[in-house]
Scaffold this motif. Structure first.
Motif, PDB file in Angstrom:
ATOM      1  N   ILE A  80      19.503  -0.729  22.155  1.00 14.59           N
ATOM      2  CA  ILE A  80      20.834  -1.213  22.528  1.00 14.59           C
ATOM      3  C   ILE A  80      20.869  -1.706  23.970  1.00 14.59           C
ATOM      4  O   ILE A  80      21.345  -2.820  24.254  1.00 14.59           O
ATOM      5  CB  ILE A  80      21.890  -0.099  22.330  1.00 14.59           C
ATOM      6  N   LYS A  84      19.273  -5.289  23.444  1.00 14.00           N
ATOM      7  CA  LYS A  84      20.565  -5.843  23.024  1.00 14.00           C
ATOM      8  C   LYS A  84      20.712  -5.915  21.504  1.00 14.00           C
ATOM      9  O   LYS A  84      21.288  -6.860  20.959  1.00 14.00           O
ATOM     10  CB  LYS A  84      20.790  -7.231  23.639  1.00 14.00           C
ATOM     11  N   PHE A  85      20.196  -4.901  20.809  1.00 18.19           N
ATOM     12  CA  PHE A  85      20.347  -4.825  19.363  1.00 18.19           C
ATOM     13  C   PHE A  85      21.781  -4.464  18.992  1.00 18.19           C
ATOM     14  O   PHE A  85      22.497  -3.821  19.770  1.00 18.19           O
ATOM     15  CB  PHE A  85      19.413  -3.756  18.788  1.00 18.19           C
ATOM     16  N   ASP A  86      22.161  -4.833  17.784  1.00 18.04           N
ATOM     17  CA  ASP A  86      23.414  -4.353  17.221  1.00 18.04           C
ATOM     18  C   ASP A  86      23.328  -2.826  17.111  1.00 18.04           C
ATOM     19  O   ASP A  86      22.289  -2.291  16.680  1.00 18.04           O
ATOM     20  CB  ASP A  86      23.627  -4.956  15.833  1.00 18.04           C
ATOM     21  N   PRO A  87      24.377  -2.079  17.491  1.00 16.69           N
ATOM     22  CA  PRO A  87      24.303  -0.617  17.486  1.00 16.69           C
ATOM     23  C   PRO A  87      23.897  -0.006  16.149  1.00 16.69           C
ATOM     24  O   PRO A  87      23.086   0.926  16.116  1.00 16.69           O
ATOM     25  CB  PRO A  87      25.719  -0.193  17.889  1.00 16.69           C
ATOM     26  N   LEU A  88      24.445  -0.507  15.043  1.00 22.13           N
ATOM     27  CA  LEU A  88      24.076   0.058  13.745  1.00 22.13           C
ATOM     28  C   LEU A  88      22.600  -0.177  13.433  1.00 22.13           C
ATOM     29  O   LEU A  88      21.901   0.716  12.935  1.00 22.13           O
ATOM     30  CB  LEU A  88      24.943  -0.536  12.634  1.00 22.13           C
ATOM     31  N   ALA A  89      22.107  -1.381  13.710  1.00 20.94           N
ATOM     32  CA  ALA A  89      20.688  -1.682  13.475  1.00 20.94           C
ATOM     33  C   ALA A  89      19.810  -0.783  14.331  1.00 20.94           C
ATOM     34  O   ALA A  89      18.752  -0.309  13.879  1.00 20.94           O
ATOM     35  CB  ALA A  89      20.406  -3.148  13.781  1.00 20.94           C
ATOM     36  N   GLU A 138      21.871  -4.185   5.723  1.00 18.90           N
ATOM     37  CA  GLU A 138      23.235  -4.658   5.992  1.00 18.90           C
ATOM     38  C   GLU A 138      24.141  -4.505   4.773  1.00 18.90           C
ATOM     39  O   GLU A 138      24.951  -5.380   4.450  1.00 18.90           O
ATOM     40  CB  GLU A 138      23.213  -6.113   6.482  1.00 18.90           C
ATOM     41  N   LEU A 202      29.271   5.275  18.051  1.00 17.72           N
ATOM     42  CA  LEU A 202      28.914   3.875  17.799  1.00 17.72           C
ATOM     43  C   LEU A 202      29.548   3.386  16.501  1.00 17.72           C
ATOM     44  O   LEU A 202      30.035   2.241  16.430  1.00 17.72           O
ATOM     45  CB  LEU A 202      27.397   3.715  17.741  1.00 17.72           C
ATOM     46  N   GLU A 205      32.976   2.367  16.942  1.00 13.48           N
ATOM     47  CA  GLU A 205      33.087   1.213  17.854  1.00 13.48           C
ATOM     48  C   GLU A 205      33.443   1.606  19.289  1.00 13.48           C
ATOM     49  O   GLU A 205      34.072   0.824  20.022  1.00 13.48           O
ATOM     50  CB  GLU A 205      34.073   0.174  17.306  1.00 13.48           C
ATOM     51  N   SER A 207      32.303   1.938  23.055  1.00 14.33           N
ATOM     52  CA  SER A 207      31.307   1.152  23.780  1.00 14.33           C
ATOM     53  C   SER A 207      30.010   1.962  23.905  1.00 14.33           C
ATOM     54  O   SER A 207      30.052   3.185  24.089  1.00 14.33           O
ATOM     55  CB  SER A 207      31.817   0.771  25.171  1.00 14.33           C
ATOM     56  N   PRO A 208      28.847   1.310  23.784  1.00 13.91           N
ATOM     57  CA  PRO A 208      27.571   2.040  23.811  1.00 13.91           C
ATOM     58  C   PRO A 208      27.374   2.909  25.054  1.00 13.91           C
ATOM     59  O   PRO A 208      26.856   4.025  24.948  1.00 13.91           O
ATOM     60  CB  PRO A 208      26.526   0.922  23.742  1.00 13.91           C
TER      61      PRO A 208
END
Length: 261
Positions: A80, A84-89, A138, A202, A205, A207-208
């Motif tokens: 993350i 800069k990955f998507d948080p779920l991924a 996904e 996460l 939603e 913030s990380p």
């Protein structure tokens, strides 16, 4: 004009705070990653460094498990904040740490060696593989599965931290009254809760950077209890100076991280 200037100044201040929070998140991630990697690769040595000189096979196994939970947490955070990955991924990929621990135990016969049934390892491995699969493909069920997994982690981790004897019994293991084993199960529990809180935040939603800061709180509160309100660290021979150093670091980083907007 004065109002416009004030808005610009406020915007710059917020950007500066965001930059500090991002840097703090990266520092926290690197600290977590280094500790987790060390404990995963050298679980007995890690335990000895904290003052417990004699490490039994069960202590080695629990310490390795604690390391891999922290490793999953650190991998997700690294993806993350650095990639800069998507948080779920990032969560889906990060689970490889704990998946490795369960798979390794089943392959090398740890349950047989330590005299506990392998069912718990199979259940844990299956749950993580399913959650990771749904996230990485996904699926429309990914978010709800992630939230359920986070809740399960918080509840199971809390039981490990608060009632280690009963938690061990749930997985088919009857641990002795050895304070070192009990201590390590409690530490495993606080790590499980911390990682689960990070996942849950996460998924909701948050913030990380703030999610990472909030996820430090369970370990901080647990260590305060074990260091000052319980005799377990003293009975296990834990070097509380080392724990205190981590606690102070956690307080500083948490304060900066949760200040993120």
């Amino acid at each position: 004009q004065s109002y416009t200037k004030k808005v610009k100044n406020d915007t710059k201040m917020l950007e500066r705070i965001d930059g500090i929070s991002e840097s703090a998140a990266q520092v926290a991630t690197l600290l977590l990653l280094s500790q987790a990697t060390w404990q995963t690769l050298a679980p007995s040595k890690c335990v000895q460094t904290y003052g417990m000189a004699k490490v039994s096979p069960m202590m080695h196994f629990i310490s390795e498990g604690t390391g891999t939970v922290a490793l999953s947490w650190a991998i997700a955070a690294y993806l993350i904040f650095f990639r800069k990955f998507d948080p779920l991924a990032a969560i889906g990929l990060g689970l490889v740490g704990t998946i490795y621990h369960n798979a390794k135990a089943l392959v090398d016969g740890t349950p047989r060696t330590l005299d506990f049934p392998p069912a718990g390892q199979w259940i844990s491995l299956s749950i993580k593989l399913v959650v990771s699969f749904y996230i990485l493909t996904e699926s429309s069920y990914a978010l709800i599965f992630t939230k359920i997994f986070a809740l399960f982690g918080i509840l199971s981790g809390a039981k490990l931290a608060l009632s280690p004897q009963n938690a061990a019994r749930d997985w088919g293991s009857h641990i002795s009254s050895d304070p070192s084993v009990e201590c390590l199960i409690r530490v495993l529990g606080q790590n499980v809760v911390g990682f689960a809180v990070f996942i849950g935040c996460l998924a909701l939603e948050v913030s990380p950077t703030r999610a990472l800061g909030i996820s430090v709180l369970p370990s901080l509160l647990s260590n305060i209890h074990l260091s000052f309100l319980s005799a377990i660290y003293d009975r296990a021979g834990v070097n509380k100076d080392a724990i205190l150093a981590w606690m102070l670091t956690g307080v500083l980083l948490m304060g900066v991280l949760v200040a993120d907007k």
